[in-house]
Write a protein that holds these residues in place. Structure first.
Motif, PDB file in Angstrom:
ATOM      1  N   LEU A  25       0.819  -1.205   0.000  1.00 13.46           N
ATOM      2  CA  LEU A  25       0.000   0.000   0.000  1.00 13.46           C
ATOM      3  C   LEU A  25       0.854   1.255   0.000  1.00 13.46           C
ATOM      4  O   LEU A  25       0.511   2.244  -0.639  1.00 13.46           O
ATOM      5  CB  LEU A  25      -0.931   0.008   1.218  1.00 13.46           C
ATOM      6  CG  LEU A  25      -1.926  -1.154   1.345  1.00 13.46           C
ATOM      7  CD1 LEU A  25      -2.839  -0.927   2.538  1.00 13.46           C
ATOM      8  CD2 LEU A  25      -2.743  -1.320   0.071  1.00 13.46           C
ATOM      9  N   SER A  26       1.973   1.224   0.714  1.00 12.96           N
ATOM     10  CA  SER A  26       2.871   2.377   0.771  1.00 12.96           C
ATOM     11  C   SER A  26       4.223   1.924   1.290  1.00 12.96           C
ATOM     12  O   SER A  26       4.341   0.862   1.898  1.00 12.96           O
ATOM     13  CB  SER A  26       2.293   3.483   1.668  1.00 12.96           C
ATOM     14  OG  SER A  26       2.108   3.011   2.988  1.00 12.96           O
ATOM     15  N   VAL A  27       5.226   2.750   1.027  1.00 15.53           N
ATOM     16  CA  VAL A  27       6.591   2.460   1.468  1.00 15.53           C
ATOM     17  C   VAL A  27       7.077   3.631   2.306  1.00 15.53           C
ATOM     18  O   VAL A  27       7.005   4.792   1.872  1.00 15.53           O
ATOM     19  CB  VAL A  27       7.542   2.239   0.268  1.00 15.53           C
ATOM     20  CG1 VAL A  27       8.955   1.956   0.755  1.00 15.53           C
ATOM     21  CG2 VAL A  27       7.042   1.091  -0.602  1.00 15.53           C
ATOM     22  N   LEU A  69       4.040  -1.025   4.095  1.00 19.23           N
ATOM     23  CA  LEU A  69       2.723  -1.425   4.588  1.00 19.23           C
ATOM     24  C   LEU A  69       2.090  -2.334   3.544  1.00 19.23           C
ATOM     25  O   LEU A  69       1.844  -1.919   2.412  1.00 19.23           O
ATOM     26  CB  LEU A  69       1.847  -0.201   4.840  1.00 19.23           C
ATOM     27  CG  LEU A  69       0.456  -0.472   5.424  1.00 19.23           C
ATOM     28  CD1 LEU A  69       0.568  -1.120   6.794  1.00 19.23           C
ATOM     29  CD2 LEU A  69      -0.363   0.818   5.516  1.00 19.23           C
ATOM     30  N   VAL A  70       1.846  -3.595   3.923  1.00 22.77           N
ATOM     31  CA  VAL A  70       1.357  -4.617   2.995  1.00 22.77           C
ATOM     32  C   VAL A  70      -0.014  -5.095   3.455  1.00 22.77           C
ATOM     33  O   VAL A  70      -0.229  -5.361   4.648  1.00 22.77           O
ATOM     34  CB  VAL A  70       2.336  -5.809   2.927  1.00 22.77           C
ATOM     35  CG1 VAL A  70       1.810  -6.884   1.973  1.00 22.77           C
ATOM     36  CG2 VAL A  70       3.722  -5.330   2.478  1.00 22.77           C
ATOM     37  N   SER A 127       3.883   7.762  -2.154  1.00 20.90           N
ATOM     38  CA  SER A 127       2.800   7.159  -2.934  1.00 20.90           C
ATOM     39  C   SER A 127       2.001   6.210  -2.053  1.00 20.90           C
ATOM     40  O   SER A 127       2.571   5.398  -1.323  1.00 20.90           O
ATOM     41  CB  SER A 127       3.367   6.405  -4.137  1.00 20.90           C
ATOM     42  OG  SER A 127       4.046   7.284  -5.006  1.00 20.90           O
ATOM     43  N   ARG A 128       0.671   6.309  -2.134  1.00 21.41           N
ATOM     44  CA  ARG A 128      -0.201   5.467  -1.308  1.00 21.41           C
ATOM     45  C   ARG A 128      -1.301   4.853  -2.150  1.00 21.41           C
ATOM     46  O   ARG A 128      -1.944   5.536  -2.937  1.00 21.41           O
ATOM     47  CB  ARG A 128      -0.824   6.291  -0.170  1.00 21.41           C
ATOM     48  CG  ARG A 128       0.156   6.716   0.907  1.00 21.41           C
ATOM     49  CD  ARG A 128      -0.563   7.394   2.050  1.00 21.41           C
ATOM     50  NE  ARG A 128      -1.132   8.674   1.646  1.00 21.41           N
ATOM     51  CZ  ARG A 128      -1.953   9.396   2.400  1.00 21.41           C
ATOM     52  NH1 ARG A 128      -2.337   8.936   3.574  1.00 21.41           N
ATOM     53  NH2 ARG A 128      -2.401  10.549   1.968  1.00 21.41           N
ATOM     54  N   LEU A 129      -1.509   3.568  -1.974  1.00 22.89           N
ATOM     55  CA  LEU A 129      -2.574   2.859  -2.659  1.00 22.89           C
ATOM     56  C   LEU A 129      -3.831   2.948  -1.808  1.00 22.89           C
ATOM     57  O   LEU A 129      -3.836   2.528  -0.643  1.00 22.89           O
ATOM     58  CB  LEU A 129      -2.147   1.404  -2.890  1.00 22.89           C
ATOM     59  CG  LEU A 129      -3.050   0.536  -3.759  1.00 22.89           C
ATOM     60  CD1 LEU A 129      -2.218  -0.512  -4.482  1.00 22.89           C
ATOM     61  CD2 LEU A 129      -4.116  -0.166  -2.936  1.00 22.89           C
ATOM     62  N   LEU A 130      -4.902   3.512  -2.398  1.00 20.99           N
ATOM     63  CA  LEU A 130      -6.129   3.770  -1.651  1.00 20.99           C
ATOM     64  C   LEU A 130      -7.290   3.003  -2.279  1.00 20.99           C
ATOM     65  O   LEU A 130      -7.695   3.302  -3.406  1.00 20.99           O
ATOM     66  CB  LEU A 130      -6.444   5.274  -1.660  1.00 20.99           C
ATOM     67  CG  LEU A 130      -5.312   6.207  -1.187  1.00 20.99           C
ATOM     68  CD1 LEU A 130      -5.667   7.654  -1.512  1.00 20.99           C
ATOM     69  CD2 LEU A 130      -5.056   6.035   0.292  1.00 20.99           C
TER      70      LEU A 130
END
Length: 379
Positions: A88-90, A96-97, A294-297
């Motif tokens: 999701l983010s680094v 964060l997985v 960068s964040r996966l939402l």
């Protein structure tokens, strides 16, 4: 494609991080201790290679017909103790997985994976599909990164900075005002999207601050090339519903310079996100960095979107000047019509591209953008 199975592979690694195998501080030792310490070694390695050399044999999943002398190996893992997940983010050394069942884990990266020789700035990126080994209910270790597709990357200090991986479409956000629109930056994002096989969508925000008729010439140029263009306003809600329909069920990345309103648009589309926003500096007309990574939402309407930090420079990765024309949709049809096969379309005579610009078939600003990339950044 043939079935993959674990094989022994010679892989390139980064510089050895262990202590040197050969002593080179004899003078310092003598000045500090004289000969009171143990006698000097009679034999030492000539090569200076330590326990971990630049090339090692590792077990990796490769196809039967694959070239085994390569660096992009997929390390073999114990599938019985690993879970599949999505990054999701680094954040620095921690990622964060999210596992398939929805649980979240803070994961470190396996050292063997981090030390593989690569041109990437960071080995893990937002959007990566990974296999990780849980250490407990909250932490784990990323053991392997699955093959990527749909990559948005740029050059950073001579290396590849992967901003996001595994996306289907790119929402290129610009602003009509505050800060001013930068068509050349949009062109760079379009080239990156063309190269990676990502569907680009141009989204111009803050159109409530200007007369929309002033944007029609620019919108017409991109629309004639087949690009989808949206004029939106996060403040008034103009065309936000159309943007939401484009995001529904897709894997999207939102990219653009600082201050154009990327986070504001996502807050309107998905109010529960509560992303930080900030006003543009009045003096410099530049945005303030509120999104730092960068964040996966995940979206309630289906699919997900990756919010990326705002950037002020976007230097293309792995593109040489001779390839630029192939990524310009309006320039590409005229390349084969030039008299000289090695025509650069910048100064030569009998150039079909220059003739098309003179006749108005290619927009002058787009041609200037091509020349800037060919003769400047990529030269």
């Amino acid at each position: 494609m043939s079935k993959k199975k674990p094989k022994k592979v010679r892989a390139e690694f980064r510089k050895n991080r262990l202590a040197p195998a050969r002593d080179d501080d004899w003078t310092r030792q003598f000045n500090a201790h004289g000969f009171e310490q143990k006698d000097t070694l009679r034999e030492q390695r000539v090569s200076g290679k330590g326990e971990m050399t630049r090339r090692r044999t590792v077990m990796a999943d490769v196809a039967d017909d694959a070239n085994t002398d390569r660096t992009d190996v997929m390390l073999d893992v114990d599938h019985s103790v690993c879970l599949a997940g999505r990054v999701l983010s680094v954040h620095g050394l921690t990622s964060l997985v999210q596992a398939i069942d929805g649980r979240l884990f803070k994961c470190a990266t396996r050292r063997l994976l981090k030390t593989l020789s690569t041109e990437q700035r960071h080995v893990v990126a937002a959007g990566d599909r990974v296999l990780f080994r849980p250490a407990d209910q909250q932490e784990g270790v990323i053991e392997r990164i699955e093959p990527r597709k749909g990559i948005l990357s740029r050059t950073s200090k001579g290396r590849q900075h992967v901003m996001v991986a595994n996306v289907d479409q790119m929402i290129i956000v610009g602003s009509a005002a505050e800060p001013y629109l930068k068509p050349h930056l949009i062109d760079r994002f379009l080239i990156s999207a063309e190269k990676s096989g990502i569907r680009p969508i141009i989204c111009i925000n803050k159109v409530d601050l200007i007369d929309r008729a002033d944007l029609q010439p620019l919108v017409g140029v991109y629309a004639q090339m087949g690009y989808a263009v949206l004029l939106v306003s996060a403040k008034t809600g103009l065309n936000v519903n159309r943007l939401q329909r484009l995001l529904r069920g897709a894997a999207s990345v939102v990219a653009g310079q600082s201050g154009v309103g990327k986070s504001s648009l996502l807050n309107v589309i998905e109010p529960g996100l509560h992303l930080r926003v900030a006003a543009v500096s009045v003096e410099s007309q530049k945005g303030r960095h509120t999104t730092t990574t960068s964040r996966l939402l995940p979206l309630d309407c289906g699919g997900y979107v990756v919010d990326t930090p705002g950037i002020r420079q976007f230097q293309l990765w792995d593109i040489i000047p001779q390839e630029v024309a192939a990524y310009f949709r309006d320039v590409r049809p005229y390349v084969s019509l030039c008299r000289f096969p090695n025509c650069t379309h910048t100064h030569e005579s009998f150039c079909a591209v220059k003739d098309a610009v003179a006749d108005g078939r290619i927009d002058t600003r787009r041609y200037e953008s091509y020349c800037q990339l060919y003769e400047g950044d990529l030269a």
